[in-house]
Design a protein around this motif. Structure first.
Motif, PDB file in Angstrom:
ATOM      1  N   ASP A  73      39.357  32.745  29.648  1.00  0.00           N
ATOM      2  CA  ASP A  73      39.177  32.239  28.235  1.00  0.00           C
ATOM      3  C   ASP A  73      38.601  31.056  28.435  1.00  0.00           C
ATOM      4  OD1 ASP A  73      39.063  31.500  25.765  1.00  0.00           O
ATOM      5  OD2 ASP A  73      41.135  31.388  25.204  1.00  0.00           O
ATOM      6  N   ARG A  74      36.991  30.810  28.455  1.00  0.00           N
ATOM      7  CA  ARG A  74      36.328  29.666  28.503  1.00  0.00           C
ATOM      8  C   ARG A  74      36.643  28.971  27.372  1.00  0.00           C
ATOM      9  NH1 ARG A  74      31.611  29.840  28.224  1.00  0.00           N
ATOM     10  NH2 ARG A  74      30.934  28.483  29.914  1.00  0.00           N
ATOM     11  N   ARG A  75      37.144  29.016  26.590  1.00  0.00           N
ATOM     12  CA  ARG A  75      37.373  28.128  25.256  1.00  0.00           C
ATOM     13  C   ARG A  75      38.692  27.354  25.869  1.00  0.00           C
ATOM     14  NH1 ARG A  75      38.334  32.577  20.936  1.00  0.00           N
ATOM     15  NH2 ARG A  75      39.334  33.118  22.992  1.00  0.00           N
ATOM     16  N   SER A  76      39.567  27.555  26.758  1.00  0.00           N
ATOM     17  CA  SER A  76      40.589  26.710  27.049  1.00  0.00           C
ATOM     18  C   SER A  76      40.548  26.081  28.436  1.00  0.00           C
ATOM     19  CB  SER A  76      41.827  27.943  27.160  1.00  0.00           C
ATOM     20  OG  SER A  76      42.901  27.395  27.994  1.00  0.00           O
ATOM     21  N   ARG A  77      40.641  24.876  28.287  1.00  0.00           N
ATOM     22  CA  ARG A  77      40.595  24.075  29.570  1.00  0.00           C
ATOM     23  C   ARG A  77      41.577  24.534  30.687  1.00  0.00           C
ATOM     24  NH1 ARG A  77      38.445  18.941  31.433  1.00  0.00           N
ATOM     25  NH2 ARG A  77      39.604  18.980  33.253  1.00  0.00           N
ATOM     26  N   ALA A  78      42.856  24.684  30.148  1.00  0.00           N
ATOM     27  CA  ALA A  78      43.935  25.199  30.809  1.00  0.00           C
ATOM     28  C   ALA A  78      43.764  26.289  31.476  1.00  0.00           C
ATOM     29  CB  ALA A  78      45.425  25.196  29.911  1.00  0.00           C
ATOM     30  N   ALA A  79      43.241  27.444  30.696  1.00  0.00           N
ATOM     31  CA  ALA A  79      42.936  28.961  31.435  1.00  0.00           C
ATOM     32  C   ALA A  79      41.818  28.414  32.688  1.00  0.00           C
ATOM     33  CB  ALA A  79      42.463  29.775  30.210  1.00  0.00           C
ATOM     34  N   MET A  80      40.936  27.879  32.409  1.00  0.00           N
ATOM     35  CA  MET A  80      39.785  27.430  33.149  1.00  0.00           C
ATOM     36  C   MET A  80      40.500  26.738  34.484  1.00  0.00           C
ATOM     37  SD  MET A  80      36.490  26.969  31.283  1.00  0.00           S
ATOM     38  CE  MET A  80      36.782  25.322  30.381  1.00  0.00           C
ATOM     39  N   GLU A  81      41.288  25.678  34.309  1.00  0.00           N
ATOM     40  CA  GLU A  81      41.964  25.061  35.493  1.00  0.00           C
ATOM     41  C   GLU A  81      42.732  25.877  36.101  1.00  0.00           C
ATOM     42  OE1 GLU A  81      44.072  21.682  34.029  1.00  0.00           O
ATOM     43  OE2 GLU A  81      42.243  20.674  33.345  1.00  0.00           O
ATOM     44  N   SER A  82      43.575  26.835  35.527  1.00  0.00           N
ATOM     45  CA  SER A  82      44.596  27.750  36.188  1.00  0.00           C
ATOM     46  C   SER A  82      43.768  28.678  37.172  1.00  0.00           C
ATOM     47  CB  SER A  82      45.393  28.498  35.324  1.00  0.00           C
ATOM     48  OG  SER A  82      46.089  29.486  35.755  1.00  0.00           O
ATOM     49  N   PHE A  83      42.739  29.143  36.536  1.00  0.00           N
ATOM     50  CA  PHE A  83      41.869  30.245  37.209  1.00  0.00           C
ATOM     51  C   PHE A  83      41.123  29.504  38.723  1.00  0.00           C
ATOM     52  CE2 PHE A  83      37.291  31.346  37.997  1.00  0.00           C
ATOM     53  CZ  PHE A  83      37.185  32.724  38.321  1.00  0.00           C
ATOM     54  N   LEU A  84      40.634  28.452  38.478  1.00  0.00           N
ATOM     55  CA  LEU A  84      40.125  27.825  39.666  1.00  0.00           C
ATOM     56  C   LEU A  84      41.249  27.434  40.650  1.00  0.00           C
ATOM     57  CD1 LEU A  84      37.473  25.497  38.356  1.00  0.00           C
ATOM     58  CD2 LEU A  84      37.068  27.853  39.352  1.00  0.00           C
ATOM     59  N   SER A  85      42.462  26.774  40.139  1.00  0.00           N
ATOM     60  CA  SER A  85      43.434  26.575  41.051  1.00  0.00           C
ATOM     61  C   SER A  85      44.298  27.662  41.879  1.00  0.00           C
ATOM     62  CB  SER A  85      44.371  25.551  40.562  1.00  0.00           C
ATOM     63  OG  SER A  85      44.721  25.574  39.171  1.00  0.00           O
ATOM     64  N   HIS A  86      43.983  29.056  40.998  1.00  0.00           N
ATOM     65  CA  HIS A  86      44.573  30.048  41.691  1.00  0.00           C
ATOM     66  C   HIS A  86      43.829  31.128  42.348  1.00  0.00           C
ATOM     67  CE1 HIS A  86      47.804  28.909  38.557  1.00  0.00           C
ATOM     68  NE2 HIS A  86      48.771  29.545  39.921  1.00  0.00           N
ATOM     69  N   HIS A  87      42.411  30.555  42.486  1.00  0.00           N
ATOM     70  CA  HIS A  87      41.559  31.289  42.885  1.00  0.00           C
ATOM     71  C   HIS A  87      41.808  31.509  44.480  1.00  0.00           C
ATOM     72  CE1 HIS A  87      37.575  33.187  44.238  1.00  0.00           C
ATOM     73  NE2 HIS A  87      37.521  33.471  42.958  1.00  0.00           N
ATOM     74  N   PHE A  88      41.600  32.667  45.174  1.00  0.00           N
ATOM     75  CA  PHE A  88      41.743  32.666  46.525  1.00  0.00           C
ATOM     76  C   PHE A  88      40.678  31.647  47.473  1.00  0.00           C
ATOM     77  CE2 PHE A  88      40.799  34.537  50.961  1.00  0.00           C
ATOM     78  CZ  PHE A  88      42.028  34.557  51.588  1.00  0.00           C
ATOM     79  N   THR A  89      41.016  31.030  48.360  1.00  0.00           N
ATOM     80  CA  THR A  89      40.160  30.155  48.896  1.00  0.00           C
ATOM     81  C   THR A  89      40.517  30.476  50.579  1.00  0.00           C
ATOM     82  OG1 THR A  89      41.595  28.423  49.065  1.00  0.00           O
ATOM     83  CG2 THR A  89      39.914  28.263  47.519  1.00  0.00           C
ATOM     84  N   TYR A  90      39.193  30.114  51.384  1.00  0.00           N
ATOM     85  CA  TYR A  90      39.435  30.480  53.121  1.00  0.00           C
ATOM     86  C   TYR A  90      38.891  29.123  53.302  1.00  0.00           C
ATOM     87  CZ  TYR A  90      38.543  32.114  57.597  1.00  0.00           C
ATOM     88  OH  TYR A  90      38.484  32.348  58.739  1.00  0.00           O
ATOM     89  N   GLY A  91      39.609  28.456  54.242  1.00  0.00           N
ATOM     90  CA  GLY A  91      39.275  27.123  54.549  1.00  0.00           C
ATOM     91  C   GLY A  91      38.982  26.225  53.441  1.00  0.00           C
ATOM     92  N   GLY A  92      39.398  26.400  52.274  1.00  0.00           N
ATOM     93  CA  GLY A  92      39.033  25.458  51.296  1.00  0.00           C
ATOM     94  C   GLY A  92      37.944  25.721  50.397  1.00  0.00           C
ATOM     95  N   VAL A  93      37.217  27.159  50.692  1.00  0.00           N
ATOM     96  CA  VAL A  93      36.022  27.442  50.225  1.00  0.00           C
ATOM     97  C   VAL A  93      36.416  28.534  49.159  1.00  0.00           C
ATOM     98  CG1 VAL A  93      33.780  28.557  50.537  1.00  0.00           C
ATOM     99  CG2 VAL A  93      34.816  26.514  51.961  1.00  0.00           C
ATOM    100  N   PHE A  94      36.025  28.920  47.820  1.00  0.00           N
ATOM    101  CA  PHE A  94      36.135  29.990  47.388  1.00  0.00           C
ATOM    102  C   PHE A  94      35.716  31.061  48.095  1.00  0.00           C
ATOM    103  CE2 PHE A  94      35.467  26.614  43.871  1.00  0.00           C
ATOM    104  CZ  PHE A  94      36.472  26.982  43.192  1.00  0.00           C
ATOM    105  N   ALA A  95      36.634  32.115  47.980  1.00  0.00           N
ATOM    106  CA  ALA A  95      36.181  33.215  48.716  1.00  0.00           C
ATOM    107  C   ALA A  95      37.011  34.425  48.341  1.00  0.00           C
ATOM    108  CB  ALA A  95      36.692  32.936  50.248  1.00  0.00           C
ATOM    109  N   HIS A  96      36.864  35.628  48.927  1.00  0.00           N
ATOM    110  CA  HIS A  96      37.738  36.962  48.701  1.00  0.00           C
ATOM    111  C   HIS A  96      37.919  37.586  50.260  1.00  0.00           C
ATOM    112  CE1 HIS A  96      37.743  36.865  44.452  1.00  0.00           C
ATOM    113  NE2 HIS A  96      36.645  36.794  44.496  1.00  0.00           N
TER     114      HIS A  96
END
Ligand SMILES: [Zn+2]
Ligand SMILES: [Zn+2]
Ligand SMILES: [Zn+2]
Length: 269
Positions: free
Chosen positions: A8-31
């Motif tokens: 939900d791009r209208r919600s700052r909290a939703a966007m923060e949560s999306f980024l902080s829970h996204h998978f990273t590899y060596g700190g880099v956004f990844a899958h």
């Protein structure tokens, strides 16, 4: 959608949560992209192992979505296979840069750093000067060219000749004397021609690291979310291509004879 999520791009909290829970590899956004992490049904996963261990480069067959991704982000971002045995897809910064290539072969496609010379000038002095410069790539001093028979024998004054040498050298020293291809030997109509514009090359820069989303202002947050969502969708499209390939291709085994040069000892003793 396997990788992509709804945010939900209208919600700052939703966007923060999306980024902080996204998978990273060596700190880099990844899958994760190892075969057993692709969520494939068993028969397809077995097939995937077969394809994975084949000698063909299957990545090039499923990589189109990444080229679209590069294009839609102005070549400022790309996606790489990262990690051991390409186990991850990772988001990277990139930039498009001009290559140094100036011509290519019409027969074999080989690229060349030198330009093909245009037709020689009509003016006899300019023609003689251009020809002499082509002979040795403009490596001589101006006065050395002045001493060349083909130039010395012309009726112009030395000042006119030197002026022509200085004027033509910067351009004509960039040209190769023929359009012969160094790789396949084609020349003339089949040989090298100049690029209208030098081709571009994608230079890969560092990974896109996840910064703390709490620190981002709203524009930066949205920008990052949109970028990562686009990355996620592209990874999905690559995965879809891979599944499509698994369903429509098969690995065939064949024994091939490879010609080999051997050196053996033959003695007369
Ligand atoms: Zn695993
Ligand atoms: Zn482009
Ligand atoms: Zn060639």
């Amino acid at each position: 959608m396997f990788y992509a999520q709804k945010v939900d791009r209208r919600s700052r909290a939703a966007m923060e949560s999306f980024l902080s829970h996204h998978f990273t590899y060596g700190g880099v956004f990844a899958h994760r992209a190892k075969l057993h992490h692709l969520g494939l049904p068993k028969p397809l996963e077995d097939k995937a192992w077969e394809v994975f261990t084949s000698d063909d480069d299957y990545w090039s067959k499923i990589w189109d979505p990444v080229r679209d991704f590069q294009e839609s982000h102005g070549h400022a971002y790309t996606i790489l296979n990262a990690g051991r045995s390409s186990g991850y897809l990772a988001l990277h910064h990139s930039q498009s840069v001009w290559t140094e290539y100036r011509s290519y072969c019409r027969t074999c496609g080989q690229r060349n750093y030198r330009k093909v010379a245009p037709a020689l000038p009509d003016d006899p002095l300019e023609r003689a000067v251009a020809t002499e410069i082509l002979k040795n790539g403009g490596s001589w001093s101006d006065s050395a060219y002045l001493g060349q028979e083909a130039i010395r024998s012309l009726p112009n004054t030395d000042e006119e000749k030197l002026a022509a040498i200085r004027r033509l050298k910067p351009e004509w020293k960039e040209y190769s004397s023929t359009n012969r291809c160094g790789a396949c030997g084609a020349e003339g109509e089949e040989g090298r021609v100049n690029y209208a514009k030098p081709p571009m090359h994608l230079q890969i820069l560092g990974g896109v690291h996840r910064e703390d989303p709490i620190e981002m202002d709203i524009d930066e947050l949205r920008y990052t979310v949109d970028l990562v969502l686009s990355f996620d969708r592209t990874c999905d499209r690559v995965r879809d291509r891979f599944i499509d390939l698994l369903q429509h291709c098969e690995v065939r085994e064949a024994v091939v004879m490879v010609p080999q040069t051997i050196r053996t000892l033959h003695c007369a003793c």
